[in-house]
Design an enzyme around this catalytic site. Structure first.
Site: not given
Ligand code: SIN
Length: 518
Positions: A384, A130, A349
């Site tokens: 984060r 990611e 979030h």
């Molecule tokens: C996501 O799946 O984009 C969120 C993952 C996260 O907030 O660490």
């Protein structure tokens, strides 16, 4: 939630009281239960407002859980870089050094979580990547990792002799005596009773209900943070509120269905952001383009939405339905055709700050612990890194639970809320929440201006005063949620006003006109 719906009156004393039932709270319960002699019955009590697993943010986590693989040093470097070097290196060491073992022990060996594997790699784990991760190191189950962990974890504790779970049960206040925390006042079905504990672990999650658009489930009102702060515990980094850049929010004017997150893992697999003119824009904002740190992407998405009308996630380079079947179903349910691009916007979030704790989750008050999103371990600093929240909850939950175990509860005098009028007019709470969310959205959102932070504090102080006046004579869950939300909102606004360094998720703008549109 499932079979486990113990009676509030069963036992008003417990070894360890855990408030909250996300992965951090469950890990704390497990960590404590492993240390305790449970032959005499449950020594750990989990009290949670949730009535279904979906009530915990962890259930909603999509991307996955990052591990260190063979290179904790690189994992640490990525966390520090995403935080703009504001994370605490010692706390990050605790996370990366314990990541592999905690995941193996609890998620794989104990809960048998069915993480995706990769046939081409000889059925080894299918590690994904990611934004802002230097390598693929994220274990996942489709893009629905949270529920794949959370449900077996709940079931496991359900069958555990040492743990009882009280669902639909809210913590209203901590019970304190001479600077020490002795448990909490719990409310269920309108009845309020103290539960005395040898140690109390707060695991109440985030603050999504303080903003109009959030990826958190309803009920994310900052309860643990507010209760701890009101009892005198230290909180830190409250200004660092993370907005996720790719959330489908629907037509805000007409569509009142819940927003849904479109995981960063989709960009990790090759999806790209395009503005209303069909242009890719992230390469103009950051050398890592669509995989830049989350705070950078969220602000860029907001800016491009304002300039060009919309931003969509172009998934044409990804086998979207094959790789992300859960998300494809959500799109279909909301009438979104992924082939035309998924409209996205930033939404609240994750709170990077919270109750200040040490490497075992200990807060500044004796016998009080905090874990997961309501805590500030120092791991996240000002921003984060993706897929570290489940991991932080797991690692700190186990450590805090083990540390919290072993003390006997003491019965002390508890606040008496019993004779109060339980009714709170619904429109009172609704109206106050609307006002609170508007202030947070306009003045304490993605972009902030010092004058407006001052204005926000003034409004929030007034609002908190009105709520406090009610709290003196009435006791209801919704009133206390409102109280916790107003206290937490004020902590966020105050911390933001006191920090004149624009960094990570705390972004100060010079022109007030630039800040209000979030
Ligand atoms: C996501 O799946 O984009 C969120 C993952 C996260 O907030 O660490």
């Amino acid at each position: 939630m499932s079979a486990h719906s113990a009676d509030l009156d069963d036992d008003r004393e417990t070894g360890v009281l855990v408030v909250g039932s996300g992965i951090a709270g469950l890990a704390a319960a497990l960590g404590a239960a492993r240390e305790l002699d449970v032959s005499g019955g449950p020594a750990v009590t989990v009290a949670t407002k949730a009535t279904r697993p979906e009530g915990a943010s962890s259930w909603w986590a999509q991307g996955g859980i990052a591990v260190s693989r063979d290179d904790p040093g690189q994992f640490k470097a990525d966390i520090l870089a995403a935080s703009a070097d504001t994370a605490d290196p010692a706390a990050v060491d605790v996370l990366v050094d314990n990541a592999n073992e905690a995941v193996q022990d609890v998620l794989i060996d104990t809960l048998d979580v069915d993480f995706d594997t990769d046939e081409a790699a000889g059925d080894d784990w299918d590690f994904t990547r990611e934004a802002a991760h230097d390598e693929a190191r994220i274990l996942h189950v489709d893009a629905a990792t949270g529920r794949a962990i959370h449900v077996p974890f709940l079931n496991y504790l359900d069958d555990h002799d040492g743990v009882r779970v009280l669902d639909d049960t809210a913590a209203l206040e901590l019970v304190t005596h001479e600077g020490r925390v002795h448990g909490a006042l719990l409310e269920r079905d309108g009845e309020v009773t103290p539960t005395f504990a040898g140690a109390t672990v707060l695991a109440t999650g985030g603050i999504g209900d303080l903003y109009p658009r959030s990826t958190n489930p309803h009920g994310s009102t900052g309860d643990g943070i507010a209760m701890a702060a009101l009892a005198g515990a230290d909180v830190a980094d409250m200004e660092y509120v993370q907005f996720h850049p790719t959330v489908y929010v629907g037509d805000e004017a007409e569509d009142d269905a819940e927003p849904f997150l479109v995981s960063e893992a989709v960009r990790g697999e090759g999806a790209v952001l395009r503005n209303g003119e069909g242009e890719r824009f992230m390469p103009d904002y950051h050398p890592d383009g669509d995989l830049a740190p989350r705070d950078v992407v969220a602000r860029a998405v907001q800016k491009e939405r304002e300039a060009t009308g919309e931003v969509v996630l172009d998934v044409s380079g990804v086998d979207f339905a094959g790789e992300f079947p859960g998300l494809a179903e959500k799109c279909e349910a909301r009438g979104v055709d992924p082939a035309a691009g998924i409209p996205v916007a930033p939404a609240e979030h994750f709170l990077c700050g919270g109750v200040a704790v040490d490497d075992r989750g200990r807060a500044s008050l004796d016998r009080l612990y905090a874990v997961g999103e309501c805590s500030r371990t120092g791991v996240h600093g000002a921003n984060r890194l993706a897929s570290t929240s489940l991991l932080e909850g797991l690692v700190w939950g186990l450590r805090a639970g083990a540390d919290a175990a072993g003390r006997d509860p003491e019965v002390v005098e508890a606040p008496d809320l019993l004779d109060r009028d339980p009714d709170l007019p619904d429109n009172f709470a609704r109206e106050k929440f609307v006002r609170l969310r508007r202030v947070m959205d306009e003045y304490v959102g993605l972009r902030r201006h010092p004058d407006e932070l001052g204005r926000a504090q003034a409004v929030l102080r007034r609002l908190k005063g009105e709520v406090d006046a009610y709290v003196r004579t009435r006791t209801s869950r919704s009133l206390y949620e409102l109280r916790h939300a107003s206290v937490t909102a004020l902590l966020v606004a105050r911390a933001a006003a006191e920090n004149d360094r624009s960094v990570g998720t705390h972004n100060l703008v010079e022109d007030a006109a630039e800040s209000g549109a979030d």
